[in-house]
Design a protein around this motif. Structure first.
Motif, PDB file in Angstrom:
ATOM      1  N   HIS A  41      -4.099  -6.604   8.289  1.00 50.14           N
ATOM      2  CA  HIS A  41      -3.711  -8.074   8.864  1.00 50.14           C
ATOM      3  C   HIS A  41      -3.609  -7.989  10.431  1.00 50.14           C
ATOM      4  O   HIS A  41      -4.117  -8.947  11.186  1.00 50.14           O
ATOM      5  N   VAL A  69      -8.722 -19.908   5.704  1.00 46.83           N
ATOM      6  CA  VAL A  69      -8.383 -18.716   5.007  1.00 46.83           C
ATOM      7  C   VAL A  69      -8.699 -18.760   3.646  1.00 46.83           C
ATOM      8  O   VAL A  69      -8.566 -19.910   3.038  1.00 46.83           O
ATOM      9  N   GLY A  71      -7.587 -18.206   0.903  1.00 44.93           N
ATOM     10  CA  GLY A  71      -6.418 -18.119   0.153  1.00 44.93           C
ATOM     11  C   GLY A  71      -5.135 -19.202   0.369  1.00 44.93           C
ATOM     12  O   GLY A  71      -5.815 -20.130   0.613  1.00 44.93           O
ATOM     13  N   HIS A  72      -4.006 -19.063  -0.006  1.00 44.70           N
ATOM     14  CA  HIS A  72      -3.039 -20.004  -0.079  1.00 44.70           C
ATOM     15  C   HIS A  72      -2.211 -19.854   1.060  1.00 44.70           C
ATOM     16  O   HIS A  72      -1.627 -18.720   1.353  1.00 44.70           O
ATOM     17  N   ILE A  80       0.554 -16.858   4.876  1.00 46.62           N
ATOM     18  CA  ILE A  80      -0.160 -16.743   3.898  1.00 46.62           C
ATOM     19  C   ILE A  80       0.551 -16.126   2.749  1.00 46.62           C
ATOM     20  O   ILE A  80       1.144 -14.913   2.940  1.00 46.62           O
ATOM     21  N   LEU A  83      -4.127 -13.645  -0.322  1.00 46.74           N
ATOM     22  CA  LEU A  83      -5.337 -13.581   0.507  1.00 46.74           C
ATOM     23  C   LEU A  83      -6.161 -12.463   0.090  1.00 46.74           C
ATOM     24  O   LEU A  83      -6.233 -11.184   0.398  1.00 46.74           O
ATOM     25  N   VAL A  86      -9.163 -10.484   1.987  1.00 50.41           N
ATOM     26  CA  VAL A  86      -8.855  -9.679   3.287  1.00 50.41           C
ATOM     27  C   VAL A  86      -7.897  -8.628   3.290  1.00 50.41           C
ATOM     28  O   VAL A  86      -6.967  -8.724   2.928  1.00 50.41           O
ATOM     29  N   TRP A  90      -0.342  -9.682   3.902  1.00 55.24           N
ATOM     30  CA  TRP A  90      -0.466 -11.058   4.672  1.00 55.24           C
ATOM     31  C   TRP A  90       1.114 -11.708   4.318  1.00 55.24           C
ATOM     32  O   TRP A  90       1.478 -12.189   5.189  1.00 55.24           O
ATOM     33  N   ASN A 111      -6.531 -23.797   4.009  1.00 54.03           N
ATOM     34  CA  ASN A 111      -7.504 -23.059   2.940  1.00 54.03           C
ATOM     35  C   ASN A 111      -8.855 -23.495   3.209  1.00 54.03           C
ATOM     36  O   ASN A 111      -9.191 -24.425   3.821  1.00 54.03           O
ATOM     37  N   ASP A 112      -9.725 -22.383   3.157  1.00 49.63           N
ATOM     38  CA  ASP A 112     -11.105 -22.628   3.373  1.00 49.63           C
ATOM     39  C   ASP A 112     -11.813 -23.653   2.571  1.00 49.63           C
ATOM     40  O   ASP A 112     -12.705 -24.267   2.846  1.00 49.63           O
TER      41      ASP A 112
END
Ligand SMILES: [Zn+2]
Length: 316
Positions: A41, A69, A71-72, A80, A83, A86, A90, A111-112
């Motif tokens: 990270h 990102v 993830g949540h 985060i 994730l 990655v 995190w 979030n992405d």
């Protein structure tokens, strides 16, 4: 001349950190990508800070920074909780504060899939007059988001709209989330290829994998079956989301959806069979391609939060 206020959007992915530098009026000033470091990270955070520094050197300091990102986020959106793709520890890492400190910029995390939705709702997909929209991306996995009354919705748990992990087959395939029978376990790109290989279909490695699967499906029943099951799982899950949200449109994006139009075709068929309940539901292709995540992050930075999407025209 560089405009007075600009926004830097970052799309943190498992392979690439994509970025897009956007003017206040939505004009794109520049875009690019760097490989996502695999050393954890701190290294990833430094790579994002380096992109910011490079942009500041080249085009002047951005006004704000948005980071999408896969993830949540924590309820406070400062860190985060999940994730998976990655590297790094995190959970508990104050990602937003560290990035703000390293860059000297106000940073916004989202979030992405929500970033994708913000971008496609804000300027690209012609969702005229439709306020309830389901957004879905098909890549390695399945990302989902919902807009209600014209705004992309996020929740404190940050899992709102996660339609890839709704179950569509009772006691079905195991999913990476720990559940069974999820849409993603049939229709996600990784699951699709794994299921085909497990049934003896000769799928090419690397970039040609989906094309080789689609070709095989013309003559091999096993390949056709795997694709049919993927399309059906997708169509059932997304049409359920439409029923839940009362949606009038679905925006479908992601590299797998671009390669395999059968996803959208099957969804249209299923939605039309459910017209009595759902009414007319338009199925639209995402318009921004792989840029949507970074653009959505830039727009979120501009708005200061993720509930945005109005009044901004993105220019390619
Ligand atoms: Zn799942």
């Amino acid at each position: 001349m560089t405009p007075r206020r600009t926004w830097l959007g970052i799309d943190l992915g498992g392979t690439w950190i994509k970025w897009e530098h956007v003017a206040d009026d939505g004009r794109s000033l520049a875009a690019g990508r760097v490989a996502t470091p695999t050393g954890g990270h701190v290294e990833v955070t430094e790579a994002i800070a380096a992109v910011c520094a490079a942009r500041a050197g080249e085009a002047g300091r951005p006004t704000g920074l948005g980071i999408a990102v896969p993830g949540h986020l924590t309820p406070e959106r400062d860190g985060i909780t999940l994730l998976p793709n990655v590297s790094g520890q995190w959970r508990g890492y104050p990602a937003r504060a560290v990035l703000a400190e390293r860059t000297g910029l106000e940073a916004v995390l989202l979030n992405d899939a929500r970033a994708f939705a913000v971008a496609e709702l804000g300027g690209a997909a012609p969702v005229h007059g439709v306020e309830e929209v389901v957004f879905v991306t098909i890549g390695t996995g399945i990302g989902g988001a919902l807009a209600v009354r014209g705004e992309v919705v996020s929740s404190r748990r940050d899992s709102f709209g996660e339609l890839g992990h709704t179950s569509v087959v009772v006691d079905g395939e195991e999913c990476g989330c720990g559940g069974r029978g999820c849409v993603e376990a049939y229709a996600g790109g990784a699951a699709l290829l794994a299921r085909a290989r497990a049934r003896g279909v000769a799928v090419e490695p690397g970039a040609g994998a989906l094309t080789s699967l689609a070709l095989a499906a013309r003559s091999e029943p096993a390949a056709a079956q795997v694709l049919t099951e993927a399309y059906d799982a997708f169509a059932v899950g997304v049409s359920n989301a439409c029923a839940l949200a009362g949606a009038g449109a679905v925006v479908v994006g992601g590299a797998v959806a671009e390669e395999l139009p059968g996803y959208a075709t099957r969804l249209r068929q299923r939605l039309s069979r459910r017209r009595r309940l759902l009414g007319d539901v338009e199925v639209l292709s995402a318009a921004l391609g792989p840029r949507a995540g970074a653009l959505g992050a830039a727009l979120a930075a501009r708005a200061g939060h993720v509930r945005t999407g109005e009044g901004l025209v993105l220019q390619p």
